[in-house]
Design a protein around this motif. Structure first.
Motif, short mmCIF file in Angstrom:
data_model
loop_
_atom_site.label_atom_id
_atom_site.label_comp_id
_atom_site.label_asym_id
_atom_site.label_seq_id
_atom_site.Cartn_x
_atom_site.Cartn_y
_atom_site.Cartn_z
N GLY A 89 28.88 31.20 39.02
CA GLY A 89 28.34 32.26 38.82
C GLY A 89 28.79 33.18 40.30
O GLY A 89 28.90 34.52 39.73
N VAL A 90 28.97 33.28 41.30
CA VAL A 90 29.43 33.27 42.25
C VAL A 90 31.11 33.95 42.29
O VAL A 90 31.50 35.67 42.07
CB VAL A 90 29.62 33.13 43.63
CG1 VAL A 90 30.80 33.88 45.11
CG2 VAL A 90 28.59 32.41 43.85
N ALA A 91 32.13 33.67 41.25
CA ALA A 91 33.29 33.65 40.62
C ALA A 91 33.11 34.36 39.28
O ALA A 91 33.78 35.95 39.85
CB ALA A 91 33.86 32.75 40.27
N ASN A 93 42.57 27.98 47.31
CA ASN A 93 41.79 28.14 48.03
C ASN A 93 42.98 29.64 49.00
O ASN A 93 42.75 30.74 48.92
CB ASN A 93 40.40 28.27 48.77
CG ASN A 93 39.29 28.50 48.07
OD1 ASN A 93 39.01 28.35 46.36
ND2 ASN A 93 38.51 27.79 48.41
N LEU A 94 43.46 29.38 49.56
CA LEU A 94 44.88 29.58 49.70
C LEU A 94 45.71 30.82 49.20
O LEU A 94 46.01 31.59 49.43
CB LEU A 94 45.83 27.97 50.51
CG LEU A 94 45.19 27.69 52.14
CD1 LEU A 94 46.02 26.32 52.72
CD2 LEU A 94 44.88 28.70 52.89
N THR A 106 44.65 37.63 41.06
CA THR A 106 43.54 37.79 41.50
C THR A 106 42.20 37.22 40.73
O THR A 106 41.60 35.78 40.84
CB THR A 106 42.80 38.38 42.41
OG1 THR A 106 44.24 38.51 43.77
CG2 THR A 106 42.11 37.35 43.49
N ALA A 107 42.12 37.60 39.62
CA ALA A 107 40.93 38.03 38.87
C ALA A 107 40.59 36.68 38.54
O ALA A 107 39.71 35.32 37.11
CB ALA A 107 40.34 38.87 37.84
N VAL A 161 38.94 32.84 37.37
CA VAL A 161 38.69 32.29 36.45
C VAL A 161 39.38 30.97 35.87
O VAL A 161 38.68 29.89 35.70
CB VAL A 161 38.92 33.27 35.39
CG1 VAL A 161 38.78 32.39 34.16
CG2 VAL A 161 38.37 33.97 35.02
N PHE A 162 40.78 30.80 37.13
CA PHE A 162 40.74 29.03 35.75
C PHE A 162 40.78 28.23 37.05
O PHE A 162 40.20 26.88 36.21
CB PHE A 162 42.96 29.54 36.40
CG PHE A 162 43.16 29.95 34.32
CD1 PHE A 162 43.00 29.42 33.79
CD2 PHE A 162 44.40 30.96 34.68
CE1 PHE A 162 43.16 29.74 31.95
CE2 PHE A 162 44.37 31.35 33.50
CZ PHE A 162 44.08 31.06 32.20
#
Length: 134
Positions: A58-60, A105-106, A20-21, A25-26
């Motif tokens: 920033g949120v990511a 996002n899904l 997920t992380a 990022v990608f």
């Protein structure tokens, strides 16, 4: 602790949290490469698109850092890290719904849901309970 000591559901959960992380990022980096398309679709000025992408980045970054740090602590059998991972994931899911649904996002939502399922399996809870925190 060796890899053989860690139950399969825990290894899968860890893999899903880290996937997920990496995926976040990608996908965030990909948005920067598509900034012209974002500007075309939104009719925003270049500055507005930059501000939007900077906010998303920033949120990511906060979510990615939380996933990596908490996953590491989860691997050290910290139950509070497992709980916090779940709350961070729920906040991330709400953020995704706030920003808007897209194909990427899904995928992120599916990764988060699968990670939560494996994080809260009975075998995972048993593994954490085997070693109590000091």
């Amino acid at each position: 602790m060796t890899d053989q000591d860690t139950p399969r559901p825990v290894r899968i959960a860890v893999g899903l949290w880290l996937a997920t992380a990496v995926f976040v990022v990608f996908t965030t980096a990909g948005l920067w490469f598509q900034r012209g398309e974002v500007q075309r679709l939104t009719n925003w000025s270049s500055g507005q698109v930059t501000s939007f992408l900077a906010t998303l980045s920033g949120v990511a970054l906060v979510f990615v850092a939380a996933y990596v740090l908490l996953t590491r602590l989860f691997l050290k059998r910290r139950n509070w890290a497992r709980i916090t991972l779940s709350f961070v994931a729920i906040a991330h899911m709400v953020w995704i719904l706030f920003v808007g649904i897209s194909a990427s996002n899904l995928v992120t939502l599916l990764l988060i849901c699968a990670a939560i399922v494996f994080t809260w399996q009975a075998r995972t809870a048993q593994w954490i309970a085997e070693v109590r925190e000091p």
